[in-house]
Design a protein around this motif. Sequence first.
Motif, PDB file in Angstrom:
ATOM      1  N   LYS A   1       0.874  -1.113   0.034  1.00  0.00           N
ATOM      2  CA  LYS A   1      -0.010   0.149   0.153  1.00  0.00           C
ATOM      3  C   LYS A   1       0.888   1.306  -0.164  1.00  0.00           C
ATOM      4  CE  LYS A   1      -4.199  -1.823   1.085  1.00  0.00           C
ATOM      5  NZ  LYS A   1      -5.123  -1.629  -0.055  1.00  0.00           N
ATOM      6  N   VAL A   2       0.565   2.380  -0.756  1.00  0.00           N
ATOM      7  CA  VAL A   2       1.294   3.571  -0.826  1.00  0.00           C
ATOM      8  C   VAL A   2       0.220   4.485  -0.654  1.00  0.00           C
ATOM      9  CG1 VAL A   2       3.245   2.452  -2.137  1.00  0.00           C
ATOM     10  CG2 VAL A   2       1.403   3.448  -3.430  1.00  0.00           C
ATOM     11  N   PRO A   3       0.551   5.611  -0.564  1.00  0.00           N
ATOM     12  CA  PRO A   3      -0.385   7.041  -0.574  1.00  0.00           C
ATOM     13  C   PRO A   3      -0.681   7.074  -2.117  1.00  0.00           C
ATOM     14  CG  PRO A   3       1.787   7.377   0.892  1.00  0.00           C
ATOM     15  CD  PRO A   3       1.905   6.162   0.271  1.00  0.00           C
ATOM     16  N   SER A   4      -1.904   7.691  -2.032  1.00  0.00           N
ATOM     17  CA  SER A   4      -2.211   8.360  -3.209  1.00  0.00           C
ATOM     18  C   SER A   4      -2.468   9.842  -3.163  1.00  0.00           C
ATOM     19  CB  SER A   4      -3.458   7.540  -3.942  1.00  0.00           C
ATOM     20  OG  SER A   4      -4.780   7.773  -3.236  1.00  0.00           O
ATOM     21  N   LYS A   5      -2.784  10.395  -4.466  1.00  0.00           N
ATOM     22  CA  LYS A   5      -3.227  11.632  -4.472  1.00  0.00           C
ATOM     23  C   LYS A   5      -4.589  12.192  -3.897  1.00  0.00           C
ATOM     24  CE  LYS A   5      -0.052  12.742  -8.109  1.00  0.00           C
ATOM     25  NZ  LYS A   5       0.040  13.393  -9.594  1.00  0.00           N
ATOM     26  N   ALA A   6      -5.376  10.964  -4.018  1.00  0.00           N
ATOM     27  CA  ALA A   6      -6.872  11.077  -3.666  1.00  0.00           C
ATOM     28  C   ALA A   6      -6.860  10.960  -2.273  1.00  0.00           C
ATOM     29  CB  ALA A   6      -7.539   9.916  -4.457  1.00  0.00           C
ATOM     30  N   GLY A   7      -5.960  10.450  -1.700  1.00  0.00           N
ATOM     31  CA  GLY A   7      -5.743  10.115  -0.111  1.00  0.00           C
ATOM     32  C   GLY A   7      -5.942   8.905   0.562  1.00  0.00           C
ATOM     33  N   ASP A   8      -6.691   7.957  -0.298  1.00  0.00           N
ATOM     34  CA  ASP A   8      -6.963   6.736   0.241  1.00  0.00           C
ATOM     35  C   ASP A   8      -5.373   5.814  -0.356  1.00  0.00           C
ATOM     36  OD1 ASP A   8      -9.053   7.065   1.738  1.00  0.00           O
ATOM     37  OD2 ASP A   8     -10.369   6.807  -0.127  1.00  0.00           O
TER      38      ASP A   8
END
Length: 116
Positions: free
Chosen positions: A29-36
């Motif tokens: 899991k990595v951070p996304s621009k959308a937040g989730d």
Amino acid sequence: MTVEIHAADVAKFANGRKVVSVTKPGTMKVPSKAGDPVDQPFNTGDVMLVDAGGRAIVAPLNFAGATDIARLVIEGDPHAVTDSHSLRALATAVIGFAAQVVAPEPTRELTTEERV
């Protein structure tokens, strides 16, 4: 959440950080621009930067991803040019992929005739 990533050391540094090369594919899991957080697959041969405790500083990065970051920097993208993570990712890619090119793992044992 902790993900175990199988990797081999490529380079060790005085501050305890290491560039490593992934030896077994997986997903993290990595951070996304959308937040989730989103699942990011990684493959054998991807490179990472880890701290002295083995925690990821730069998530597994493949050559295409490193090339994308380099292109943004060369084109003058303000975020890529000033972002310290981009700099660490590019440094990781240079050291990690150079080690694979200069001293790649042998795929099979050479015969005596092939060595000559």
